[in-house]
Design an enzyme around this catalytic site. Structure first.
Site, short mmCIF file in Angstrom:
data_model
loop_
_atom_site.label_atom_id
_atom_site.label_comp_id
_atom_site.label_asym_id
_atom_site.label_seq_id
_atom_site.Cartn_x
_atom_site.Cartn_y
_atom_site.Cartn_z
N ASN A 122 0.85 -1.19 0.00
CA ASN A 122 0.00 0.00 0.00
C ASN A 122 0.89 1.24 0.00
O ASN A 122 2.11 1.13 0.02
CB ASN A 122 -0.95 -0.02 1.20
CG ASN A 122 -0.20 -0.05 2.50
OD1 ASN A 122 0.47 0.89 2.87
ND2 ASN A 122 -0.29 -1.18 3.22
N ARG A 123 0.27 2.39 -0.04
CA ARG A 123 1.02 3.62 -0.28
C ARG A 123 1.40 4.38 0.99
O ARG A 123 1.79 5.54 0.92
CB ARG A 123 0.20 4.53 -1.21
CG ARG A 123 0.00 3.89 -2.56
CD ARG A 123 -1.01 4.67 -3.39
NE ARG A 123 -0.59 6.05 -3.59
CZ ARG A 123 -1.39 7.01 -4.02
NH1 ARG A 123 -2.65 6.73 -4.29
NH2 ARG A 123 -0.94 8.23 -4.18
#
Ligand code: CTP
Length: 404
Positions: free
Chosen positions: A209-210
């Site tokens: 994820n970011r």
């Protein structure tokens, strides 16, 4: 308001050269700095360097400019005293109230916040005498930054390194910003998870994820400045190690769970700022998954990961432990946040609205903090440090009374 007045005390360790960088950061960011080196430290960095970098004479002796009563005035006038490096000898003197040179006199006359950044060999740091002196100083309200682990003078490695000057500067900034509010998390152990987990598919691919980890790191930095012992469980972050934290690096959700549960055993508060993957690939291919001519790729089957926040909220390792969760929501932010607070069972939930350009990787954040006791605190758009401070402001009064 004039420039904040900082006294930089330098005691006699090789890490004195790193204090030059700390001094530069302080002066460049608008602080008026008076350097007070001990006589021993002048063997490592000379008076001329301190005078040139600070733009002020470096005061070493109580017998210079006696008519100005420097042994009293320097401490009285300071908004912050930071001693970096602080040797074992300096910590001992400070803990016992000795006053045999200008720096130790300054420490006795200062009524402002005091930060010590110790640096010494591991054996000296671990010695019960040093540890008791550190405990004494902390009990009296000083912020003593845990040394970093790494290369020491000579061939030795271990705990005892002076943290990165930039990171000591961040602690100083945080302490100064609090003014006389003092280190309200002194004597507390807080655990913070940060970053985003990666769930491997094969040796070269993962589901991730970011999350950058910036919010979790901001929480760690501000907690150190408020006097806490901090364990930072970092998942796949590429950020500078904050000064004074015990850093545990992890990759996957399962590893993060283990590290958080272990550290939470004696924690007063646990803050789950990490973006933990809810699912992981059911199968891990030990060799790289290859594409096959004329064939569609096989679907990736997923299984649930443990929910760490729900687990630590349900089984508190210690009575009165405060558990904080984060929620990243794209729609119906408040309603989803309230439902999640109940579902997870934590005490506080920090709800962010996220989108393509919002929050992930950015320096700023906006949130509402929901409490299980019904309180609701709006935090306007601003630096992640500012949100971190508000989170600790909410955690501190909810902590169980300190144990003797
Ligand atoms: N979290 C956790 N373990 C997981 C997933 C999330 O501990 N397996 C924690 C995060 O660290 C965060 C909080 O739970 O503090 C909220 O995570 P979020 O992903 O927003 O919640 P979910 O439970 O995944 O809810 P949903 O996917 O329905 O939004």
């Amino acid at each position: 308001m004039g420039k904040p007045k900082v006294v930089l005390g330098v005691s006699g360790g090789i890490a004195a050269y790193k204090a030059c960088e700390l001094l530069r950061r302080l002066t460049e960011s608008g602080h008026e700095v008076r350097v007070v080196p001990t006589a021993a430290s002048l063997n490592f960095v000379g008076e001329a360097t301190w005078a040139a970098l600070s733009g002020n004479p470096a005061s070493t002796e109580v017998w210079e400019t006696v008519h100005e009563v420097p042994h009293v005035r320097i401490g009285q006038a300071a908004d912050l005293v930071v001693v970096a490096p602080a040797t074992a000898d300096m910590l001992a003197k400070a803990a016992h109230g000795l006053a045999d040179d200008l720096l130790t006199n300054t420490l006795l006359t200062a009524r402002c916040p005091v930060v010590f950044a110790p640096a010494m060999h591991t054996e000296m740091w671990e010695h019960p005498a040093t540890q008791e002196n550190v405990a004494t100083l902390r009990r009296r309200g000083a912020v003593v930054i845990e040394p970093a682990v790494g290369r020491l003078t000579g061939k030795d490695t271990g705990k005892g390194r002076l943290p990165d000057p930039e990171e000591i500067f961040e602690v100083c900034r945080g302490v100064l910003a609090r003014g006389t509010a003092g280190p309200d998390l002194a004597g507390r152990h807080v655990v913070i998870s940060a970053g985003g987990t990666r769930e491997p598919l094969d040796p070269v691919r993962f589901l991730g994820n970011r999350s950058s980890g910036k919010q979790g790191y901001a929480l760690a930095r501000t907690a150190v400045a408020r006097g806490a012992r901090v364990t930072l469980v970092a998942a796949n972050t590429a950020l500078a190690d904050p000064a004074g934290v015990d850093l545990v690096r992890v990759g996957t959700a399962v590893q993060l769970r283990e590290a958080v549960l272990e550290a939470a055993r004696d924690a007063d508060a646990v803050v789950m700022a990490a973006a933990v993957a809810d699912f992981r690939p059911a199968e891990y291919a030990s060799g790289k998954i290859k594409k096959k001519d004329g064939q569609e790729p096989a679907p990736v089957a997923l299984v649930r990961n443990p929910d760490v926040l729900a687990e630590i909220s349900a089984d508190r390792a210690r009575e009165g432990q405060v558990v904080v969760g984060f929620a990243a929501e794209t729609d119906d932010v408040l309603a989803n946040g309230r439902a999640k607070l109940l579902r997870k069972g934590c005490d506080l939930l920090v709800v962010n609205e996220v989108g393509e350009a919002k929050t992930f990787g950015s320096e700023e954040n906006e949130a509402v903090i929901l409490a299980s006791d019904g309180a609701e605190v709006q935090v306007p758009y601003g630096p992640k440090e500012a949100l971190a401070e508000v989170i600790w402001d909410q955690v501190a009064p909810r902590l169980a009374p300190r144990r003797a």
